[in-house]
Design a protein around this motif. Structure first.
Motif, mmCIF file in Angstrom:
data_model
loop_
_atom_site.group_PDB
_atom_site.id
_atom_site.type_symbol
_atom_site.label_atom_id
_atom_site.label_comp_id
_atom_site.label_asym_id
_atom_site.label_seq_id
_atom_site.Cartn_x
_atom_site.Cartn_y
_atom_site.Cartn_z
ATOM 1 N N GLY A 290 0.948 -1.186 -0.060
ATOM 2 C CA GLY A 290 0.010 0.168 -0.103
ATOM 3 C C GLY A 290 0.737 1.102 0.112
ATOM 4 O O GLY A 290 0.396 2.169 -0.632
ATOM 5 N N ALA A 291 1.888 1.171 0.767
ATOM 6 C CA ALA A 291 2.870 2.220 0.786
ATOM 7 C C ALA A 291 3.688 2.496 -0.491
ATOM 8 O O ALA A 291 3.732 3.820 -1.212
ATOM 9 N N ALA A 292 3.908 1.492 -1.178
ATOM 10 C CA ALA A 292 4.439 1.613 -2.519
ATOM 11 C C ALA A 292 3.703 2.205 -3.368
ATOM 12 O O ALA A 292 3.819 3.113 -4.494
ATOM 13 N N LEU A 293 2.323 1.631 -3.693
ATOM 14 C CA LEU A 293 1.331 2.241 -4.429
ATOM 15 C C LEU A 293 1.081 3.540 -4.164
ATOM 16 O O LEU A 293 0.867 4.565 -5.066
ATOM 17 N N GLY A 294 0.869 4.038 -2.944
ATOM 18 C CA GLY A 294 0.611 5.384 -2.420
ATOM 19 C C GLY A 294 1.657 6.429 -2.860
ATOM 20 O O GLY A 294 1.487 7.691 -3.236
ATOM 21 N N SER A 295 2.860 5.876 -3.074
ATOM 22 C CA SER A 295 4.199 6.406 -3.351
ATOM 23 C C SER A 295 4.014 7.014 -4.942
ATOM 24 O O SER A 295 4.775 8.125 -5.389
ATOM 25 N N LEU A 296 3.315 6.407 -5.490
ATOM 26 C CA LEU A 296 3.159 6.652 -7.288
ATOM 27 C C LEU A 296 2.020 7.694 -7.313
ATOM 28 O O LEU A 296 2.069 8.294 -8.613
ATOM 29 N N VAL A 297 1.415 8.375 -6.207
ATOM 30 C CA VAL A 297 0.275 9.333 -6.243
ATOM 31 C C VAL A 297 0.772 10.575 -5.912
ATOM 32 O O VAL A 297 1.370 11.030 -4.775
ATOM 33 N N GLY A 298 0.771 11.859 -6.926
ATOM 34 C CA GLY A 298 1.120 13.027 -6.270
ATOM 35 C C GLY A 298 2.687 13.424 -5.977
ATOM 36 O O GLY A 298 3.541 12.623 -6.286
ATOM 37 N N ARG A 299 2.721 14.638 -5.648
ATOM 38 C CA ARG A 299 4.151 14.971 -4.926
ATOM 39 C C ARG A 299 4.118 15.861 -3.670
ATOM 40 O O ARG A 299 2.756 16.226 -3.377
ATOM 41 N N GLY A 300 5.094 15.879 -3.018
ATOM 42 C CA GLY A 300 4.914 16.572 -1.811
ATOM 43 C C GLY A 300 4.200 15.982 -0.800
ATOM 44 O O GLY A 300 4.297 14.835 -0.420
ATOM 45 N N THR A 301 3.347 16.823 0.165
ATOM 46 C CA THR A 301 2.603 16.450 0.897
ATOM 47 C C THR A 301 1.462 15.468 0.483
ATOM 48 O O THR A 301 1.130 14.542 1.431
ATOM 49 N N GLY A 302 1.018 15.692 -0.345
ATOM 50 C CA GLY A 302 0.092 14.713 -0.914
ATOM 51 C C GLY A 302 0.538 13.353 -1.292
ATOM 52 O O GLY A 302 -0.299 12.396 -0.826
ATOM 53 N N ARG A 303 1.706 13.168 -1.601
ATOM 54 C CA ARG A 303 2.296 12.076 -1.797
ATOM 55 C C ARG A 303 2.547 11.270 -0.375
ATOM 56 O O ARG A 303 2.245 10.028 -0.349
ATOM 57 N N ASP A 304 3.015 12.023 0.498
ATOM 58 C CA ASP A 304 3.245 11.679 1.878
ATOM 59 C C ASP A 304 1.743 11.170 2.481
ATOM 60 O O ASP A 304 1.784 10.074 2.932
ATOM 61 N N VAL A 305 0.801 11.827 2.003
ATOM 62 C CA VAL A 305 -0.451 11.513 2.751
ATOM 63 C C VAL A 305 -1.043 10.109 2.071
ATOM 64 O O VAL A 305 -1.522 9.076 2.675
ATOM 65 N N ALA A 306 -0.734 10.078 0.512
ATOM 66 C CA ALA A 306 -1.207 8.900 0.195
ATOM 67 C C ALA A 306 -0.594 7.600 0.474
ATOM 68 O O ALA A 306 -0.959 6.660 0.475
ATOM 69 N N MET A 307 0.638 7.682 0.793
ATOM 70 C CA MET A 307 1.695 6.598 1.152
ATOM 71 C C MET A 307 1.129 5.973 2.595
ATOM 72 O O MET A 307 1.091 4.869 2.791
ATOM 73 N N VAL A 308 0.660 7.036 3.489
ATOM 74 C CA VAL A 308 0.283 6.614 4.882
ATOM 75 C C VAL A 308 -1.087 5.940 4.565
ATOM 76 O O VAL A 308 -1.272 5.007 5.082
ATOM 77 N N ALA A 309 -2.119 6.571 4.023
ATOM 78 C CA ALA A 309 -3.305 6.029 3.666
ATOM 79 C C ALA A 309 -3.181 4.538 2.869
ATOM 80 O O ALA A 309 -3.955 3.676 3.277
ATOM 81 N N GLY A 310 -2.334 4.441 2.017
ATOM 82 C CA GLY A 310 -1.983 3.322 1.424
ATOM 83 C C GLY A 310 -1.628 2.246 2.266
ATOM 84 O O GLY A 310 -1.863 1.150 2.450
ATOM 85 N N ALA A 311 -0.512 2.673 3.116
ATOM 86 C CA ALA A 311 0.146 1.674 4.055
ATOM 87 C C ALA A 311 -1.032 1.359 5.300
ATOM 88 O O ALA A 311 -0.954 0.022 5.239
ATOM 89 N N LEU A 312 -1.845 2.011 5.673
ATOM 90 C CA LEU A 312 -2.919 1.573 6.483
ATOM 91 C C LEU A 312 -3.913 0.842 5.864
ATOM 92 O O LEU A 312 -4.300 -0.202 6.453
ATOM 93 N N GLY A 313 -4.417 1.169 4.666
ATOM 94 C CA GLY A 313 -5.246 0.356 3.948
ATOM 95 C C GLY A 313 -4.807 -1.182 3.650
ATOM 96 O O GLY A 313 -5.309 -2.029 3.539
ATOM 97 N N GLY A 314 -3.681 -1.129 3.261
ATOM 98 C CA GLY A 314 -2.834 -2.186 2.850
ATOM 99 C C GLY A 314 -2.601 -3.223 3.731
ATOM 100 O O GLY A 314 -2.913 -4.484 3.963
ATOM 101 N N ALA A 315 -2.367 -2.574 5.058
ATOM 102 C CA ALA A 315 -2.164 -3.567 6.184
ATOM 103 C C ALA A 315 -3.367 -3.979 6.764
ATOM 104 O O ALA A 315 -3.575 -5.331 7.141
ATOM 105 N N LEU A 316 -4.531 -3.216 6.655
ATOM 106 C CA LEU A 316 -5.896 -3.684 7.250
ATOM 107 C C LEU A 316 -6.196 -4.928 6.226
ATOM 108 O O LEU A 316 -6.785 -5.964 6.577
ATOM 109 N N SER A 317 -6.054 -4.702 4.983
ATOM 110 C CA SER A 317 -6.579 -5.701 3.963
ATOM 111 C C SER A 317 -5.535 -7.031 4.064
ATOM 112 O O SER A 317 -6.156 -8.169 3.800
#
Length: 151
Positions: free
Chosen positions: A65-92
């Protein structure tokens, strides 16, 4: 004179520390297991939950999830996408691990009458070599207790 004094002080310290390492009489020391004997009164087929919760699914899902989130956006938006991807990926990942590997297993509840007359119940995976009236050992206690036939 000073080396002899320091050697004597070191020997006394080592001796006093080794005297503190005692084994409790009730503990029995490491590696010892209580073994009790009795006869099987009853065997009932049942199921037992496995505790296959290694966390591998959550870790792999979080990394993916963090790896997929890192492909989204740049800067702060990318960081938020990585955290959200990591949490969602861990739960699933945790959900998938439990769905595929944490299934109930066939087991048997064995009631053993000890020599003292006390009844002991042990639930364990199926052991086809056990039968009613058989002389058995109960090894261990608590969740680690197992019923095994006497040889």
């Amino acid at each position: 004179m000073k080396p002899a004094t320091s050697w004597l002080a070191g020997a006394l310290l080592a001796l006093s520390l080794s005297a503190c390492a005692t084994v409790d009489a009730n503990d029995g020391g490491p590696g010892e297991v209580e073994i009790r004997t009795g006869r099987i009164e009853q065997i009932t087929l049942t199921q037992m939950q496995t505790n296959h919760d290694s966390g591998v699914g959550a870790v792999l899902g979080g990394v993916g999830g963090a790896a997929l989130g890192s492909l989204v956006g740049r800067g702060t938006g990318r960081d938020v996408a990585m955290v959200a991807g990591a949490l969602g990926g861990a739960l699933s990942g945790n959900y998938e691990e439990k769905k595929h590997y944490d299934q109930p297993r066939e087991a048997q509840q064995i009631i053993v009458r000890m020599r003292s007359g006390v009844l002991v119940s042990v639930t364990q995976p199926v052991n086809p070599s056990l039968g009613q009236g058989m002389a058995v050992y109960i090894e261990g206690s608590g969740n680690g207790a197992r019923v095994v036939p006497q040889s």
